[in-house]
Design an enzyme around this catalytic site. Structure first.
Site, PDB file in Angstrom:
ATOM      1  N   MET A 198       0.795  -1.177   0.012  1.00  9.86           N
ATOM      2  CA  MET A 198       0.029   0.237   0.099  1.00  9.86           C
ATOM      3  C   MET A 198       0.909   1.292   0.078  1.00  9.86           C
ATOM      4  SD  MET A 198      -2.852  -1.289   2.748  1.00  9.86           S
ATOM      5  CE  MET A 198      -1.602  -2.091   3.948  1.00  9.86           C
ATOM      6  N   GLN A 220       7.867  -5.091  -3.406  1.00  7.28           N
ATOM      7  CA  GLN A 220       7.071  -4.919  -4.696  1.00  7.28           C
ATOM      8  C   GLN A 220       7.663  -3.825  -5.756  1.00  7.28           C
ATOM      9  OE1 GLN A 220       2.941  -3.317  -5.417  1.00  7.28           O
ATOM     10  NE2 GLN A 220       2.494  -5.497  -5.866  1.00  7.28           N
ATOM     11  N   CYS A 239      -2.159  -2.349 -10.320  1.00  5.67           N
ATOM     12  CA  CYS A 239      -2.527  -0.925  -9.916  1.00  5.67           C
ATOM     13  C   CYS A 239      -3.371  -0.053 -10.760  1.00  5.67           C
ATOM     14  CB  CYS A 239      -1.248   0.013  -9.493  1.00  5.67           C
ATOM     15  SG  CYS A 239      -1.395   1.516  -9.067  1.00  5.67           S
ATOM     16  N   ALA A 245      -5.865  -5.480   2.272  1.00  5.46           N
ATOM     17  CA  ALA A 245      -5.349  -3.828   1.979  1.00  5.46           C
ATOM     18  C   ALA A 245      -6.178  -2.980   2.833  1.00  5.46           C
ATOM     19  CB  ALA A 245      -5.144  -3.441   0.648  1.00  5.46           C
ATOM     20  N   ARG A 246      -7.169  -2.677   2.396  1.00  5.07           N
ATOM     21  CA  ARG A 246      -8.108  -1.728   3.419  1.00  5.07           C
ATOM     22  C   ARG A 246      -8.563  -2.215   4.501  1.00  5.07           C
ATOM     23  NH1 ARG A 246     -13.264  -0.492   0.448  1.00  5.07           N
ATOM     24  NH2 ARG A 246     -12.660  -2.325  -0.543  1.00  5.07           N
TER      25      ARG A 246
END
Length: 317
Positions: free
Chosen positions: A29, A82, A111, A232-233
């Site tokens: 992130m 990454q 992305c 993630a979130r």
């Protein structure tokens, strides 16, 4: 503190899967998955953590970029670095900088941000399976590290399947699949069937990404046959979700404050992490007050008044 012990020979994600483990993974992130937050996630149930997406060309050309964008320590393992990249040689050179400091590199092919796509990064590579194949091959040739890819599903699943096969032929160690397309909003339903199909045709481990806000969500992905789940979130809102907590427990808030102060985090990032962690804890008025704070001392004073406790550096406990 219950985190990883230094000096240990860490297994790669693929090796952990081969040992029969279903992996809980902290996603890459931008701005948020830096070292202090990764350490927090590891304490509270994550098996593997990713760095934020790093632009490979900047990484190899700028010592400043390498200092700012990549920091780790002996507790931060297993770690995957990454990269946003569109050139095989650039990826290979970037990978050489992190050999010995991580358990693999990952190519961001998912992305959806317009700037990334316009530069040929992220989703800009999804329609170029041959390029992805060449990048995986070159990275493996130039650096002694496993290489993986993170993708999104295509509306035409035949294209996604072809991409997966190309990556496998190149030697990709595993594949992470976000169950939304490049044009889907974050609120769009995840295509569980598509991710499950990719897992069924793949010969390497497949990790799911998308719609993981609780341990129950993670267990649903596991029931579909996936090898792991990346959040993630969900993990930003609740770093303890893989431990089964429905909302962020107070101990996580305290740990974050200690880690962030010890390792150094910009004030606005420090605050944003806390705003997300406390979103389902605070009521409307508490949100209004807390979100208006402007400095780390004012944030700590407010949390102390709310009963949060802050001890010594958690790494010494």
């Amino acid at each position: 503190f219950g985190m990883n012990e230094p000096g240990h020979k860490w297994k790669t994600p693929a090796e952990l899967v081969n040992d029969g483990k279903f992996l809980y993974i902290a996603a890459p992130m931008v701005r948020f998955s830096k070292l202090p937050f990764r350490l927090l996630c590891r304490k509270w149930g994550c098996d593997v953590a990713f760095t934020p997406m790093i632009v490979a060309q900047d990484f190899i050309s700028s010592p400043y970029c390498r200092r700012v964008e990549f920091s780790t320590n002996e507790y931060d393992r297993p770690l995957i670095v990454q990269f946003a990249v569109k050139d095989p040689v650039v990826l290979g050179k970037a990978a050489q900088f992190v050999v010995g400091q991580c358990e693999g590199i990952d190519i961001n092919c998912g992305c959806p941000q317009p700037w990334a796509i316009s530069e040929g990064y992220g989703c800009g590579t999804l329609e170029k399976p041959q390029l992805i194949k060449e990048m995986v091959m070159k990275a493996r040739d130039m650096a002694d590290l496993p290489c993986s890819i993170k993708i999104r599903v295509n509306k035409d699943l035949r294209k996604t399947i072809d991409l997966v096969k190309q990556a496998e032929m190149a030697g990709a160690a595993y594949i992470t699949v976000h169950g939304r397309t490049r044009n889907d909003r974050a609120s769009a339903p995840v295509n569980y069937d598509a991710v499950k199909m990719i897992k069924e045709i793949a010969t390497v481990p497949v990790f799911a990404n998308g719609q993981c806000f609780s341990l129950k969500d993670a267990e649903h992905w596991k029931s579909l046959g996936l090898d792991g789940i990346m959040s993630a979130r969900g993990i930003l809102e609740n770093p303890a979700l893989f431990k089964g907590y429905d909302v962020t427990p107070p101990e996580v808030v305290s740990d974050w404050c200690n880690l962030a102060l010890d390792y150094g985090v910009q004030t606005h990032i420090y605050h944003q992490h806390l705003m997300m962690m406390l979103y389902r804890v605070h009521n409307k008025e508490e949100k209004r007050i807390f979100n208006s704070l402007k400095s780390i001392p004012s944030i700590l004073d407010y949390l102390a008044l709310c009963g949060y406790e802050f001890g010594p550096d958690p790494l010494t406990l």
